[in-house]
Write a protein that holds these residues in place. Structure first.
Motif, PDB file in Angstrom:
ATOM      1  N   VAL A 206       0.837  -1.208   0.000  1.00 24.76           N
ATOM      2  CA  VAL A 206       0.000   0.000   0.000  1.00 24.76           C
ATOM      3  C   VAL A 206       0.871   1.258   0.000  1.00 24.76           C
ATOM      4  O   VAL A 206       0.613   2.209  -0.743  1.00 24.76           O
ATOM      5  CB  VAL A 206      -0.948   0.001   1.220  1.00 24.76           C
ATOM      6  N   VAL A 207       1.923   1.243   0.811  1.00 22.48           N
ATOM      7  CA  VAL A 207       2.841   2.392   0.856  1.00 22.48           C
ATOM      8  C   VAL A 207       3.496   2.607  -0.510  1.00 22.48           C
ATOM      9  O   VAL A 207       3.612   3.738  -0.996  1.00 22.48           O
ATOM     10  CB  VAL A 207       3.917   2.181   1.939  1.00 22.48           C
ATOM     11  N   ALA A 208       3.924   1.528  -1.153  1.00 24.62           N
ATOM     12  CA  ALA A 208       4.578   1.627  -2.461  1.00 24.62           C
ATOM     13  C   ALA A 208       3.653   2.224  -3.510  1.00 24.62           C
ATOM     14  O   ALA A 208       4.055   3.089  -4.298  1.00 24.62           O
ATOM     15  CB  ALA A 208       5.062   0.251  -2.916  1.00 24.62           C
ATOM     16  N   LEU A 209       2.392   1.773  -3.532  1.00 24.72           N
ATOM     17  CA  LEU A 209       1.452   2.207  -4.569  1.00 24.72           C
ATOM     18  C   LEU A 209       0.889   3.595  -4.316  1.00 24.72           C
ATOM     19  O   LEU A 209       0.706   4.382  -5.249  1.00 24.72           O
ATOM     20  CB  LEU A 209       0.308   1.193  -4.685  1.00 24.72           C
ATOM     21  N   ILE A 210       0.594   3.906  -3.060  1.00 25.16           N
ATOM     22  CA  ILE A 210      -0.092   5.170  -2.749  1.00 25.16           C
ATOM     23  C   ILE A 210       0.887   6.320  -2.529  1.00 25.16           C
ATOM     24  O   ILE A 210       0.580   7.470  -2.848  1.00 25.16           O
ATOM     25  CB  ILE A 210      -0.999   4.993  -1.514  1.00 25.16           C
ATOM     26  N   PHE A 211       2.090   6.003  -2.035  1.00 26.84           N
ATOM     27  CA  PHE A 211       3.023   7.077  -1.703  1.00 26.84           C
ATOM     28  C   PHE A 211       4.305   7.025  -2.542  1.00 26.84           C
ATOM     29  O   PHE A 211       4.579   7.939  -3.312  1.00 26.84           O
ATOM     30  CB  PHE A 211       3.380   7.010  -0.206  1.00 26.84           C
ATOM     31  N   THR A 212       5.087   5.965  -2.422  1.00 26.55           N
ATOM     32  CA  THR A 212       6.435   5.945  -3.004  1.00 26.55           C
ATOM     33  C   THR A 212       6.431   6.068  -4.529  1.00 26.55           C
ATOM     34  O   THR A 212       7.191   6.862  -5.092  1.00 26.55           O
ATOM     35  CB  THR A 212       7.170   4.653  -2.608  1.00 26.55           C
ATOM     36  N   TYR A 213       5.603   5.292  -5.207  1.00 26.35           N
ATOM     37  CA  TYR A 213       5.629   5.250  -6.670  1.00 26.35           C
ATOM     38  C   TYR A 213       4.328   5.745  -7.292  1.00 26.35           C
ATOM     39  O   TYR A 213       3.916   5.276  -8.341  1.00 26.35           O
ATOM     40  CB  TYR A 213       5.949   3.814  -7.145  1.00 26.35           C
ATOM     41  N   ARG A 214       3.698   6.682  -6.609  1.00 21.75           N
ATOM     42  CA  ARG A 214       2.436   7.212  -7.106  1.00 21.75           C
ATOM     43  C   ARG A 214       2.646   8.138  -8.307  1.00 21.75           C
ATOM     44  O   ARG A 214       1.816   8.203  -9.209  1.00 21.75           O
ATOM     45  CB  ARG A 214       1.735   7.977  -5.978  1.00 21.75           C
ATOM     46  N   LYS A 215       3.753   8.865  -8.327  1.00 24.74           N
ATOM     47  CA  LYS A 215       3.981   9.852  -9.386  1.00 24.74           C
ATOM     48  C   LYS A 215       4.230   9.171 -10.733  1.00 24.74           C
ATOM     49  O   LYS A 215       4.685   8.032 -10.800  1.00 24.74           O
ATOM     50  CB  LYS A 215       5.175  10.740  -9.025  1.00 24.74           C
ATOM     51  N   GLU A 216       3.944   9.914 -11.788  1.00 20.26           N
ATOM     52  CA  GLU A 216       4.152   9.399 -13.132  1.00 20.26           C
ATOM     53  C   GLU A 216       5.647   9.320 -13.445  1.00 20.26           C
ATOM     54  O   GLU A 216       6.450  10.106 -12.933  1.00 20.26           O
ATOM     55  CB  GLU A 216       3.458  10.294 -14.168  1.00 20.26           C
ATOM     56  N   ARG A 217       6.005   8.362 -14.275  1.00 21.86           N
ATOM     57  CA  ARG A 217       7.392   8.199 -14.699  1.00 21.86           C
ATOM     58  C   ARG A 217       7.402   7.962 -16.205  1.00 21.86           C
ATOM     59  O   ARG A 217       6.626   7.154 -16.711  1.00 21.86           O
ATOM     60  CB  ARG A 217       8.052   7.029 -13.966  1.00 21.86           C
TER      61      ARG A 217
END
Length: 440
Positions: A206-217
């Protein structure tokens, strides 16, 4: 000098400097045996006799690999890929890009989790599913590190918690090796003990999807051998139906007889007698499946030989006495140290399944001496075994995602798969595994 510590350190150091883990285990066992006063031939004999401990699991892996390849040849995975592509459009063309992202993430999450229990094909789905979707990821500007964490979660969490498919193998290894080390447990207790650590993995995802890697790349769209399009050649409806029947049949056999060997064999038999495989293709399928799982199987067999030597040295009890003398009755510190040890061992070996025979030999007597309950001991061993699988450069839980996501050369194995999965899964596993040991 304690032979157990020497053997484990030799195995770990050799593994970390990229000596093949099978050779590392063998050399670690030999050196540990010699330090304990065993002669070379006696050590080799003990090691050889111990190899049979994981033979059943290795054969289960080989047959599951064959079943996975056979299912992939029916066209069922391709149907799922086509569905995923149609869901978001060939180039991610959707009125709502956010909805498209959610849908594609949900599809990958569902398939990844199903690959361990419901449809036990392990990593075989990755080269079929992921490369054709890279262009979709690029159009939606999805950070591939998020996809890597999703796939790794699906390759680990289901077998840690659920006693089906690869989970049945994992739980069986825990039960067998704990019994051999002096603590009889019930298989039904394993999911209870590993629920809290699994929740830790959910938190990490959940942390990875909602916070760490939420931004576009942003990625450059590169033409690969896999085009993002629905299947050119129509998939036989009959083949897909037979594949579904084979999966259901194998699950029924698995639940009824608690045997992955019978389960995979039954699924293969359905595919063969239905005409989906002839005798000639069946030979190729079984061989390819065994190749896919050969590494894990050999490591598990070798780990059993290593564990046999460790037990025979007689230094396990000495190590336990020394550890208890240093730790005293401090369960909190003991739990943390055991989890960290599990992390380093699994990081070196690269397989949760292969780590259990080694750490059970050490952790069961130590847990009994310190006063951990059976459930807490299961939590420590299960979590310590799972630790390091995510994040290890040699683990199929990281090699698989990288193989799919790097099909166009834009996904780094260490920085885009290993580091993200290490941070988001190993750290929560240590925290929640420690909590489980304290409250159970």
């Amino acid at each position: 000098m304690n032979a157990v510590l020497v053997a484990v350190l030799v195995m770990l150091i050799l593994s970390l400097v990229r000596v093949h883990v099978v050779i590392s285990l063998l050399l670690g066992a030999i050196i540990g045996g010699l330090v304990a006063g065993l002669d070379l031939m006696e050590t080799i004999k003990i090691f050889t006799e111990g190899l049979g401990g994981s033979a059943t699991v290795a054969l289960s892996y080989a047959l599951l690999g064959a079943f996975a390849i056979a299912i992939s040849k029916t066209g069922l995975p391709r149907v799922i890929v086509d569905f995923a592509v149609k869901l978001v459009g060939k180039e991610g063309e959707s009125r709502n890009k956010s909805l498209s992202k959610v849908l594609i993430i949900f599809v990958i999450f569902t398939i990844s989790c199903s690959s361990q229990n419901l449809v036990p094909i392990h990593i075989a789905f990755i080269p079929i599913l992921i490369p054709p979707l890279l262009q979709v990821f690029n159009e939606l500007k999805i950070d591939r590190r998020a996809i890597a964490t999703i796939i790794t979660f699906g390759l680990k969490a289901p077998y840690i918690l659920l006693p089906a498919g690869f989970g049945l193998l994992f739980h069986g290894i825990i039960e067998t090796n704990m019994a051999e080390s002096g603590l009889e447990i019930a298989m039904a207790d394993i999911p209870k003990a590993l629920l809290i650590p699994t929740i830790g993995m959910v938190v990490g995802l959940v942390v990875a999807l909602i916070f760490t890697y939420r931004k576009e790349r942003t990625y450059v769209t590169v033409q690969t051998n896999e085009e993002v399009a629905v299947t050119v050649e129509p998939v036989s409806s009959r083949a897909v139906i037979v594949a579904v029947i084979a999966i259901i049949g194998s699950l029924i056999v698995q639940v009824e007889y608690k045997s992955m060997i019978l389960s995979a064999l039954f699924g293969l038999a359905i595919l063969m007698f239905s005409g989906m495989m002839n005798l000639k293709s069946a030979e190729t399928v079984v061989t390819d499946g065994m190749k896919m799982m050969a590494f894990i199987g050999f490591v598990m067999i070798t780990a059993s030989g290593f564990a046999a030597v460790i037990r025979e040295t007689g230094h396990v009890s000495l190590l336990v006495e020394q550890s208890v003398g240093l730790i005293g009755d401090n369960k909190s510190l003991a739990a943390l140290l055991m989890l960290v040890v599990g992390l380093f061992i699994t990081m070196g070996i690269g397989s949760s399944f292969s780590t259990i025979p080694i750490i059970a030999t050490l952790f069961v007597p130590l847990s009994l001496a310190i006063g951990f309950s059976p459930l807490a001991t299961i939590a420590l061993i299960g979590t310590a075994g799972a630790l390091g699988d995510a994040g290890s450069p040699a683990s199929d839980s990281t090699l698989g995602p990288t193989a799919g996501l790097n099909a166009d050369g834009q996904h780094h194995h260490i920085w885009d798969t290993c580091v993200p999965t290490f941070i988001h899964f190993n750290v929560p596993l240590i925290i929640f595994g420690w909590i489980a040991a304290m409250v159970l």
